[in-house]
Enzyme design. Structure first.
Site, PDB file in Angstrom:
ATOM      1  N   ARG A 123      -0.205   4.412  -0.777  1.00  0.00           N
ATOM      2  CA  ARG A 123      -0.960   5.572  -0.244  1.00  0.00           C
ATOM      3  C   ARG A 123      -1.156   6.750  -1.179  1.00  0.00           C
ATOM      4  O   ARG A 123      -1.771   7.739  -0.759  1.00  0.00           O
ATOM      5  CB  ARG A 123      -0.306   6.104   1.041  1.00  0.00           C
ATOM      6  CG  ARG A 123      -0.017   5.054   2.116  1.00  0.00           C
ATOM      7  CD  ARG A 123      -1.275   4.406   2.592  1.00  0.00           C
ATOM      8  NE  ARG A 123      -1.073   3.618   3.802  1.00  0.00           N
ATOM      9  CZ  ARG A 123      -1.857   2.625   4.161  1.00  0.00           C
ATOM     10  NH1 ARG A 123      -2.898   2.282   3.404  1.00  0.00           N
ATOM     11  NH2 ARG A 123      -1.646   1.954   5.270  1.00  0.00           N
ATOM     12  N   ASN A 126      -6.733   0.794  -2.107  1.00  0.00           N
ATOM     13  CA  ASN A 126      -7.437   1.575  -1.070  1.00  0.00           C
ATOM     14  C   ASN A 126      -6.779   2.930  -0.829  1.00  0.00           C
ATOM     15  O   ASN A 126      -6.453   3.297   0.304  1.00  0.00           O
ATOM     16  CB  ASN A 126      -7.572   0.776   0.237  1.00  0.00           C
ATOM     17  CG  ASN A 126      -6.236   0.312   0.804  1.00  0.00           C
ATOM     18  OD1 ASN A 126      -5.255   0.191   0.079  1.00  0.00           O
ATOM     19  ND2 ASN A 126      -6.196   0.038   2.096  1.00  0.00           N
ATOM     20  N   HIS A 138      -2.642 -12.607   2.857  1.00  0.00           N
ATOM     21  CA  HIS A 138      -2.170 -12.591   4.251  1.00  0.00           C
ATOM     22  C   HIS A 138      -2.876 -13.592   5.161  1.00  0.00           C
ATOM     23  O   HIS A 138      -3.617 -13.210   6.070  1.00  0.00           O
ATOM     24  CB  HIS A 138      -2.221 -11.178   4.843  1.00  0.00           C
ATOM     25  CG  HIS A 138      -3.393 -10.311   4.454  1.00  0.00           C
ATOM     26  ND1 HIS A 138      -4.695 -10.757   4.422  1.00  0.00           N
ATOM     27  CD2 HIS A 138      -3.446  -9.014   4.083  1.00  0.00           C
ATOM     28  CE1 HIS A 138      -5.474  -9.759   4.069  1.00  0.00           C
ATOM     29  NE2 HIS A 138      -4.749  -8.708   3.848  1.00  0.00           N
ATOM     30  N   ASP A 149       2.549  -6.822   2.471  1.00  0.00           N
ATOM     31  CA  ASP A 149       1.417  -6.025   2.946  1.00  0.00           C
ATOM     32  C   ASP A 149       1.914  -4.726   3.599  1.00  0.00           C
ATOM     33  O   ASP A 149       1.379  -4.288   4.618  1.00  0.00           O
ATOM     34  CB  ASP A 149       0.528  -6.837   3.898  1.00  0.00           C
ATOM     35  CG  ASP A 149      -0.832  -6.184   4.112  1.00  0.00           C
ATOM     36  OD1 ASP A 149      -1.121  -5.153   3.466  1.00  0.00           O
ATOM     37  OD2 ASP A 149      -1.614  -6.703   4.929  1.00  0.00           O
ATOM     38  N   HIS A 205      -9.041  -9.994   0.464  1.00  0.00           N
ATOM     39  CA  HIS A 205      -8.857  -9.831   1.913  1.00  0.00           C
ATOM     40  C   HIS A 205     -10.040 -10.545   2.546  1.00  0.00           C
ATOM     41  O   HIS A 205     -11.184 -10.117   2.402  1.00  0.00           O
ATOM     42  CB  HIS A 205      -8.853  -8.342   2.287  1.00  0.00           C
ATOM     43  CG  HIS A 205      -8.669  -8.097   3.754  1.00  0.00           C
ATOM     44  ND1 HIS A 205      -7.653  -7.328   4.240  1.00  0.00           N
ATOM     45  CD2 HIS A 205      -9.354  -8.535   4.845  1.00  0.00           C
ATOM     46  CE1 HIS A 205      -7.719  -7.283   5.570  1.00  0.00           C
ATOM     47  NE2 HIS A 205      -8.760  -8.018   5.958  1.00  0.00           N
ATOM     48  N   HIS A 224       0.885  -1.181   0.000  1.00  0.00           N
ATOM     49  CA  HIS A 224       0.000   0.000   0.000  1.00  0.00           C
ATOM     50  C   HIS A 224       0.913   1.218   0.000  1.00  0.00           C
ATOM     51  O   HIS A 224       1.587   1.482   1.006  1.00  0.00           O
ATOM     52  CB  HIS A 224      -0.864   0.029   1.261  1.00  0.00           C
ATOM     53  CG  HIS A 224      -1.739  -1.181   1.448  1.00  0.00           C
ATOM     54  ND1 HIS A 224      -3.071  -1.205   1.104  1.00  0.00           N
ATOM     55  CD2 HIS A 224      -1.462  -2.398   1.959  1.00  0.00           C
ATOM     56  CE1 HIS A 224      -3.583  -2.395   1.405  1.00  0.00           C
ATOM     57  NE2 HIS A 224      -2.628  -3.141   1.924  1.00  0.00           N
TER      58      HIS A 224
HETATM   59  O1  DOR Z   1      -3.633  -3.840   8.452  1.00  0.00           O
HETATM   60  C1  DOR Z   1      -3.941  -3.556   7.298  1.00  0.00           C
HETATM   61  N1  DOR Z   1      -3.693  -2.338   6.786  1.00  0.00           N
HETATM   62  N2  DOR Z   1      -4.547  -4.466   6.537  1.00  0.00           N
HETATM   63  C2  DOR Z   1      -5.095  -4.156   5.351  1.00  0.00           C
HETATM   64  O2  DOR Z   1      -5.659  -5.007   4.738  1.00  0.00           O
HETATM   65  C3  DOR Z   1      -5.032  -2.771   4.850  1.00  0.00           C
HETATM   66  C4  DOR Z   1      -3.865  -2.082   5.403  1.00  0.00           C
HETATM   67  C5  DOR Z   1      -3.866  -0.605   5.136  1.00  0.00           C
HETATM   68  O3  DOR Z   1      -4.125  -0.214   3.990  1.00  0.00           O
HETATM   69  O4  DOR Z   1      -3.593   0.158   6.060  1.00  0.00           O
END
Ligand code: DOR
Length: 447
Positions: free
Chosen positions: A66, A96, A234, A304, A181, A64
């Site tokens: 961001r 996301n 995960h 992750d 997920h 991720h």
């Molecule tokens: O702990 C997590 N954080 N699991 C996820 O699936 C998303 C991730 C996040 O984007 O912060």
């Protein structure tokens, strides 16, 4: 006649599908052009890998980064710097963000932002929603698309597809493997009262193994009915492993370094820094996931990498966000496990290169073979180092492994024949390019 290559990596020990042994690698136009004894050949550039081990470039299929929308935690450039400092050559980035990657414009925007700013190669997961199901078959074939990602349990952000009817429609629209997920949303809602204010060790009590098991069971039944391949991200429980093993025709699975390394004992010292979805659990689950690494139930490792700032993490649980950094520590943490005898180097390569190549149909990456991209993770298996926050390139600037001594360290990162990292220094301007996929859109220029 000696051939003149663009690059020769000399005197290294190669880990590839033939096993482990000495071989030089000749690179022309960013691709592997020769393997073997190249001592009589020349090159514009030579890397002396004496005493070093050369792995196929490590592919992290879950990060991720961001951007757009939460650049105070990370952006595509800083995330990619962490990747190459950690020996990772390609990443698949998650949808996301803000806005979410749930339409073709948002995906194209990420590719634009990545180009010229990311030091590693990249692909972007396309998020499924109840509203965009009809677009998914097309979306998974867009250039730079890693495929479809579905959140069946809510985590950071508001992407969620939990009703069976919607999950069924997602699985019926398209062909490529869908990454999921898997935590049962209704159970997470029912059990929300079990979160203890200020106590992150209640996180795995709330998001319990049954929540993961029930969701994975329902997901597999729906995938079987749709005849669709799925990839369960995960894995955190012993409970799900027999289910996964019983359906290997359609189902593949990912483990993360944190579920293999950290346990519920760490909430005491690290608090919310260990808070993650699905949660880090007790040692019985961790040991079952190690068994699944050895018996083949797990197919790939993903970090992750999910950065949040220390300020955000300082908010008392459950106000604190879930996620930790990981892209930069994947290789050193896993090499340390190799040195401790928990898995072989060949199995590590299977999990981080051959596995992603096989599961996601990556064109020309994941193997050290003629014609493949010259992506290499060059490691010093004997280097003894301490992982420290100061080494972490993420904007979050912390790692749950701060202060941990490891044996095994990434010495260099080579991407399509370019040396992009050597001895903890990033070299040259970012030249990351979209990863190509067999089932995706083939780039008309590079084929
Ligand atoms: O702990 C997590 N954080 N699991 C996820 O699936 C998303 C991730 C996040 O984007 O912060």
């Amino acid at each position: 006649m000696p051939t003149v290559f663009d690059l020769i990596v000399r005197n290294g020990t190669l880990v590839n599908h033939n096993g482990i042994g000495p071989a030089d690698i000749g690179v022309t136009d960013g691709r592997i052009a020769a393997l073997g004894d190249l001592s009589t050949h020349d090159a514009a550039e030579t890397i002396d890998a004496t005493g070093l081990t050369i792995l196929p470039g490590v592919i992290d299929s879950q990060v991720h980064f961001r951007e757009p929308g939460m650049e105070h935690k990370e952006d595509l450039a800083s995330g990619a710097r962490g990747a190459v400092l950690g020996g990772v050559t390609s990443v698949f980035e998650m949808p996301n963000t803000k806005p979410t990657t749930t339409d073709a414009g948002a995906l194209a925007d990420k590719i634009d932002r990545a180009t010229g700013r990311m030091a590693c190669d990249f692909a972007f997961w396309f998020g499924a929603t109840a509203e965009n199901v009809e677009d998914l078959a097309e979306a998974e074939r867009l250039p730079g698309s890693a495929g479809i990602k579905m959140f069946m349990g809510s985590s950071t952000g508001d992407l969620l597809v939990d009703e069976s009817e919607h999950v069924r429609r997602v699985l019926e629209n398209g062909h490529r493997r869908v990454a999921v997920h898997s935590e049962e949303e209704s159970r997470l809602k029912e059990r929300a009262h079990l979160r203890v204010e200020g106590d992150p060790s209640s996180h795995p009590v709330w998001r319990d193994p049954t929540a993961a098991y029930l969701c994975t069971d329902r997901l597999i039944a729906l995938a079987k009915a749709a005849g669709r391949r799925i990839h369960v991200l995960h894995i955190s429980t012993a409970d799900e492993l027999p289910l996964l093993a019983a359906h290997k025709d359609l189902v593949t699975a990912e483990a993360t370094p944190h579920h293999l390394t950290l346990s519920s004992d760490d909430y005491r010292t690290l608090g919310t820094l260990v808070q993650m979805n699905p949660p880090v659990r007790d040692r019985a689950h961790q040991s079952a996931i190690w068994d699944a690494i050895r018996d083949g139930t797990i197919d790939v490792l993903g970090s992750d990498h999910a950065p949040h700032t220390l300020e955000e993490k300082a908010v008392p649980y459950p106000g604190s966000p879930s996620g930790m950094t990981g892209v930069q520590t994947l290789v050193p943490i896993m090499l340390d496990h190799v040195n401790a005898g928990r898995l072989t180097l060949e199995r590590l390569v299977d999990l981080t290169s051959h596995g992603p190549n096989r599961l996601f149909g990556i064109a020309g990456k994941g193997r050290i073979a003629l014609g493949y991209d010259a992506d290499f993770t060059i490691v010093d298996l004997k280097a003894r180092r301490i992982i420290e926050n100061g080494w972490i390139a993420s904007k979050a600037a912390w790692t749950p492994y701060d202060g941990r001594a490891v044996t095994g360290w990434p010495k260099g990162t080579i991407i399509r024949g370019h040396r992009v990292m050597w001895e903890d220094e990033i070299i040259g301007a970012p030249q990351g390019a979209p990863v190509r996929f067999i089932e995706g859109c083939v780039d008309p220029v590079s084929g």
